[in-house]
Design a protein around this motif. Structure first.
Motif, short mmCIF file in Angstrom:
data_model
loop_
_atom_site.label_atom_id
_atom_site.label_comp_id
_atom_site.label_asym_id
_atom_site.label_seq_id
_atom_site.Cartn_x
_atom_site.Cartn_y
_atom_site.Cartn_z
N VAL A 182 1.54 -6.94 17.34
CA VAL A 182 2.48 -7.06 16.20
C VAL A 182 3.20 -5.71 16.12
CG1 VAL A 182 2.67 -7.53 13.74
CG2 VAL A 182 0.84 -8.59 15.10
N VAL A 183 4.50 -5.73 16.38
CA VAL A 183 5.20 -4.47 16.63
C VAL A 183 6.29 -4.20 15.61
CG1 VAL A 183 4.73 -4.65 19.09
CG2 VAL A 183 6.85 -5.61 18.16
N ILE A 184 6.90 -3.03 15.76
CA ILE A 184 8.07 -2.64 14.97
C ILE A 184 9.27 -2.67 15.93
CG2 ILE A 184 9.17 -0.74 13.71
CD1 ILE A 184 6.25 0.27 13.12
N GLU A 228 5.02 0.06 19.42
CA GLU A 228 3.63 -0.25 19.02
C GLU A 228 3.14 0.95 18.23
OE1 GLU A 228 1.34 -1.17 22.48
OE2 GLU A 228 2.36 -3.07 22.83
N ALA A 229 2.97 0.78 16.94
CA ALA A 229 2.58 1.92 16.10
C ALA A 229 1.28 2.51 16.61
CB ALA A 229 2.43 1.47 14.65
N LEU A 230 1.26 3.83 16.72
CA LEU A 230 0.09 4.46 17.34
C LEU A 230 -1.08 4.61 16.39
CD1 LEU A 230 1.75 7.14 19.64
CD2 LEU A 230 0.86 4.89 20.24
N ASP A 231 -0.81 4.54 15.05
CA ASP A 231 -1.98 4.60 14.15
C ASP A 231 -2.81 3.34 14.28
OD1 ASP A 231 0.22 3.37 13.09
OD2 ASP A 231 -0.09 4.04 11.03
N PHE A 232 -2.16 2.21 14.26
CA PHE A 232 -2.83 0.96 14.67
C PHE A 232 -1.78 -0.11 14.89
CE2 PHE A 232 -2.76 0.70 10.01
CZ PHE A 232 -2.26 -0.57 9.79
N THR A 233 -2.00 -0.93 15.84
CA THR A 233 -1.14 -2.07 16.09
C THR A 233 -2.03 -3.31 16.20
OG1 THR A 233 0.56 -0.81 17.23
CG2 THR A 233 0.39 -3.14 17.78
N HIS A 234 -1.82 -4.22 15.26
CA HIS A 234 -2.62 -5.44 15.31
C HIS A 234 -2.25 -6.28 16.53
CE1 HIS A 234 -4.78 -4.97 11.65
NE2 HIS A 234 -3.67 -4.78 10.92
N VAL A 235 -3.24 -6.96 17.04
CA VAL A 235 -2.98 -7.88 18.15
C VAL A 235 -3.33 -9.28 17.66
CG1 VAL A 235 -3.58 -8.53 20.50
CG2 VAL A 235 -3.46 -6.12 19.87
N HIS A 285 -4.85 2.10 20.35
CA HIS A 285 -4.24 1.74 19.08
C HIS A 285 -4.22 0.24 18.85
CE1 HIS A 285 -1.23 1.47 22.22
NE2 HIS A 285 -0.48 0.71 21.43
N LEU A 286 -4.53 -0.52 19.88
CA LEU A 286 -4.48 -1.98 19.78
C LEU A 286 -5.73 -2.51 19.09
CD1 LEU A 286 -3.04 -2.85 23.30
CD2 LEU A 286 -1.81 -2.78 21.12
N ARG A 287 -5.55 -3.25 18.01
CA ARG A 287 -6.69 -3.81 17.27
C ARG A 287 -6.54 -5.32 17.23
NH1 ARG A 287 -7.33 0.69 13.72
NH2 ARG A 287 -7.51 2.39 15.22
N PRO A 288 -7.26 -6.02 18.06
CA PRO A 288 -7.17 -7.49 17.95
C PRO A 288 -7.69 -7.93 16.58
CG PRO A 288 -8.61 -6.80 19.77
CD PRO A 288 -8.23 -5.56 19.04
N ILE A 289 -7.01 -8.82 15.96
CA ILE A 289 -7.48 -9.35 14.68
C ILE A 289 -8.72 -10.18 14.99
CG2 ILE A 289 -6.91 -10.84 12.73
CD1 ILE A 289 -3.94 -10.12 13.27
#
Lengths: 337, 461
Positions: A131-133, A245-252, A304-308
């Motif tokens: 989920v990106v910007i 992809e936000a480096l603090d966290f990016t939901h997957v 930074h990738l965090r799968p939901i």
């Protein structure tokens, strides 16, 4: 060549069977056996997969129905008869499975899935999408932000430049938007600060990722927040708009499939599911649809990738009271009249 | 002549079976107790998590002007079930009214009390669920209301852990059983060793060995040993009495027989009446045969007795053979039977009781002469191979007929072709007993070209 009938266009129309609404229905003629799939993914995106499936399973006619994630959820809660339900709304899908609307399925393909990509032999993920910007380079003087904190700083420094030019999902209408917003809220307090800041900039609310991407590309928007990366990566190349992809966290987001308990041909549903999860299917998912396949190594490579997570935590924001409270807070923060 | 025993079971098998049964029972108990403890531990742990989730939700309940606000912590559900693979249901009530969640989730039977959650299991939506329930008093709209929180989860994770524990417990139980089985076999073997040794020692004994058993045995075998030795002593006594009786009887028979013979010879010399002489001659023959039988009985008794209490000495076999053969010369001459001795010059010496060897030789040669036809030759051949002395007595008599050698040497058994010759049937028995006592072998068979061949193998000194 297969005979493809597009039965309905992009108009919303009420189905005959129940109160849920579908957007489109396509029938891919194959043979006597009919497999019916209810999905949130557009027909043209899925067509190559369907063609490959029919090539290896001749004699199967495939009825592909597209609906929004809310309507997919509603249809299954009304016990509409579909053999496979595919949705990007993980929370709705998990709620369906938790409440007993899915039947279990186990095969070598499902067993090969990583633990985080399935739940209880009932819910299976077949793609992982960050989920990106989406940002316009021009709007950020060629230096788009890399984290939410940086974004907040930029927006605070020069609010005038961004008024009316920030876009995000409307969580009240869009299921995906609601999921992203709630996951943001639970992930960090920064997202609430961001919501406050964005709220002060009179943001534009959308219901699809596609329209947000278009408006960034056209320059109407400076930034679109919480966009599905799979849609973006296909359309952004060389232009002004970039995917971050936000480096603090990016939901997957995990796109999931389940076999409804009302399935008339659960066996065919299972066959299609196994095809989706097979090496061949996964390759097609990645190459033909632009949705990244399930890939544990890719996640490991991006810290930074965090799968939901597919777990009952997703039920929390499905609670009507919780939903109402969350939307109230969100509206208070973002829609500042 | 051994009696064949049909053993009534085996001590070792019984011991092993009992030990195995004990081991199986213990393994079963181990399995059950490990499972019970593990299940309790798993359930306690799962309940603790379920309770924490329930309480966490209850803690976030807020009363207020505009009704109840709830805030279900995300982690409360996320942490349920270690693997996140359990279905989760919840229900929040204000008073008796469900405000959110699954309105048909069953309530506990008993009213809730205290701050601690209550747990119970029940069926819900096709699955067994474990429910944690807690109630709080919350001020809603200025009124104190009882708010109840129920959180239920299926037992998939718990069952999975329990299954794993059960498998481990089963492995443990089986391992214990296998170990115990091996130990029990060793134990049985070890316990039975003294008994086996005793049985082996008894089995090794010769048939005439009636010495008391003098072995160190475990306490438990002492009564058996006492009984066995008592039995042996009684047997020896009985045998000795029998042999003494036979000796006495033979002796008492022989003396008057000698007198009768002398009187008959005197009478024969004094009469001219042919008929009377013939009668007297018959009497003398009968007396001779009776005397021989009595002699053999005496011999046999001697052999049996002396085999037990021998006076061993170094015996030169060559001269002894010559002496015995010489003693038969008169009898042989009467029937024109030639006695030929073929012995090597070297000294063939045995370490044994001279009387016994002599008695065996006498009986062999007596048989050969007795069953030879008139005007034939009896060969006595002595040789040695360095380990054994070999004595062969060969005649051209009637042979041993159809009877086999084993039958012939049995006590009071005679061949089927000797009805016309007087005999006691003890001769070969004596030979066999002597051979056994000395540790040699005896065989009797048909000689090629007719007659009998008796072969005696005696170990050298």
């Amino acid at each position: 060549m297969r005979h493809i009938i597009i039965a309905a266009g992009l108009t919303l129309w009420a189905s005959i069977a129940g109160a849920y609404e579908i957007e489109e229905e396509a029938v891919f003629e194959g043979g006597e056996a009919e497999l019916s799939i209810l999905s949130t993914t557009d027909t043209e995106v899925f067509a190559p997969l369907i063609a490959a499936f029919q090539a290896s399973n001749p004699g199967v006619t495939l009825r592909y129905t597209v609906a929004t994630s809310q309507q997919v959820f509603a249809a299954l809660q009304e016990d509409a008869a579909f053999d496979l339900a595919i949705s990007s709304a993980m929370d709705l899908q998990l709620k369906l499975a938790n409440d007993g609307f899915a039947v279990p399925h186990a095969s070598t393909e499902t067993a090969a899935l990583p633990d985080w990509a399935r739940w209880r032999d009932q819910l299976f993920a077949f793609s992982q999408e960050p989920v990106v910007i989406i940002a316009s380079k021009a709007a950020f003087d060629g230096k788009p932000p890399r984290t939410r904190a940086e974004l907040i700083d930029v927006l605070r420094d020069d609010p005038a430049r961004f008024v009316g030019r920030i876009g995000t999902y409307d969580p009240m209408i869009s299921g995906a938007g609601y999921l992203f917003a709630t996951q943001d809220a639970r992930q960090s307090d920064t997202s609430w600060r961001l919501a406050e800041v964005v709220g002060g900039l009179n943001p534009k609310l959308f219901t699809t990722s596609g329209s947000m991407i278009s408006e960034v590309q056209s320059g109407e928007l400076a930034l679109a927040y919480n966009v599905l990366g799979s849609y973006a990566s296909q359309r952004l190349s060389g232009g002004d708009a970039v995917m971050i992809e936000a480096l603090d966290f990016t939901h997957v987001l995990l796109r999931t499939a389940l076999i409804p308990r009302t399935a008339e041909r659960a066996d065919l549903g299972a066959t299609f599911l196994d095809f989706l999860l097979s090496a061949e299917g996964q390759q097609l998912v990645e190459n033909e649809t632009g949705m990244p396949r399930i890939n544990e190594a890719a996640l490991a490579a991006g810290p930074h990738l965090r799968p939901i997570r597919l777990d009952p935590g997703l039920l929390v924001f499905m609670d009507p009271l919780m939903r109402q409270q969350f939307l109230n807070e969100w509206t208070a923060a973002v829609v500042q009249d | 002549m051994m009696t064949v025993f049909s053993p009534a079971g085996s001590i070792r098998r019984r011991l092993v079976v009992i030990l195995l049964v004990v081991a199986a029972v213990l393994a079963g108990l181990l399995f059950v107790s490990v499972r019970t403890v593990a299940n309790t531990a798993v359930e306690t742990t799962q309940d603790a998590i379920l309770g924490a989730a329930t309480v966490a939700i209850a803690e976030e309940l807020r009363g207020g002007e505009d009704g109840l606000t709830i805030d279900i912590p995300y982690a409360a559900f996320s942490m349920l079930g270690a693997t996140g693979q359990d279905r989760v249901f919840y229900r929040i009530l204000v008073g008796a009214e469900t405000v959110t969640g699954y309105a048909d989730l069953p309530l506990p039977d008993a009213p809730l009390s205290g701050l601690k959650p209550t747990f119970f299991s029940q069926q819900y939506d096709g699955d067994v669920v474990r429910t944690g329930a807690v109630s709080r008093s919350v001020l809603v709209d200025g009124r104190s209301q009882i708010v109840t929180v129920l959180v239920a989860q299926t037992r998939t994770a718990q069952d999975a852990i329990s299954r794993q524990m059960a498998n481990q417990a089963a492995t443990l139980g089986l391992g214990f059983f296998a170990f115990a089985a091996i130990l029990s076999i060793f134990t049985a073997r070890s316990v039975l060793t003294p008994l086996n040794r005793l049985a082996e020692a008894m089995g090794r004994r010769g048939p005439q060995d009636l010495r008391p058993v003098d072995r160190a045995v475990p306490t438990e075998l002492a009564p058996l040993m006492q009984a066995l030795n008592g039995f042996i002593a009684r047997l020896r006594g009985a045998l000795t009495r029998t042999e003494t009786f036979i000796t006495e009887a033979a002796h008492h028979v022989r003396t008057p027989l000698a007198t009768v013979r002398v009187q008959a010879e005197i009478a024969m010399r004094q009469t001219d009446d042919d008929a009377l002489r013939a009668t007297l001659r018959n009497i003398i023959r009968a007396v001779d045969d009776s005397a021989r039988s009595a002699g053999q009985l005496l011999d046999h008794a001697t052999v049996v007795y002396r085999a037990d209490q021998r006076a061993d000495e170094l015996v030169a076999l060559g001269p002894l053979v010559l002496d015995v053969v010489d003693s038969f010369s008169p009898t042989a001459d009467m029937r024109d039977i030639a006695l030929r001795v073929d012995a090597p010059d070297e000294v063939i010496a045995l370490q044994f009781d001279r009387l016994l060897i002599e008695s065996a030789l006498r009986n062999l040669i007596d048989n050969a002469v007795k069953y030879s036809y008139a005007d034939s030759i009896v060969d006595v051949q002595l040789s040695t191979d360095g380990t054994f002395a070999k004595l062969q007595v060969l005649d051209r008599g009637r042979g041993i007929g159809d009877g086999n050698s084993v039958q012939l040497v049995a006590r009071f058994k005679r061949g089927e072709n000797v009805g016309d010759v007087v005999g006691s049937g003890l001769g070969l028995t004596i030979v066999r007993d002597v051979t056994r006592a000395i540790g040699g072998s005896f065989d009797i068979k048909e000689r090629q070209g007719g007659g009998t061949c008796a072969i005696l193998l005696l170990p050298l000194a």
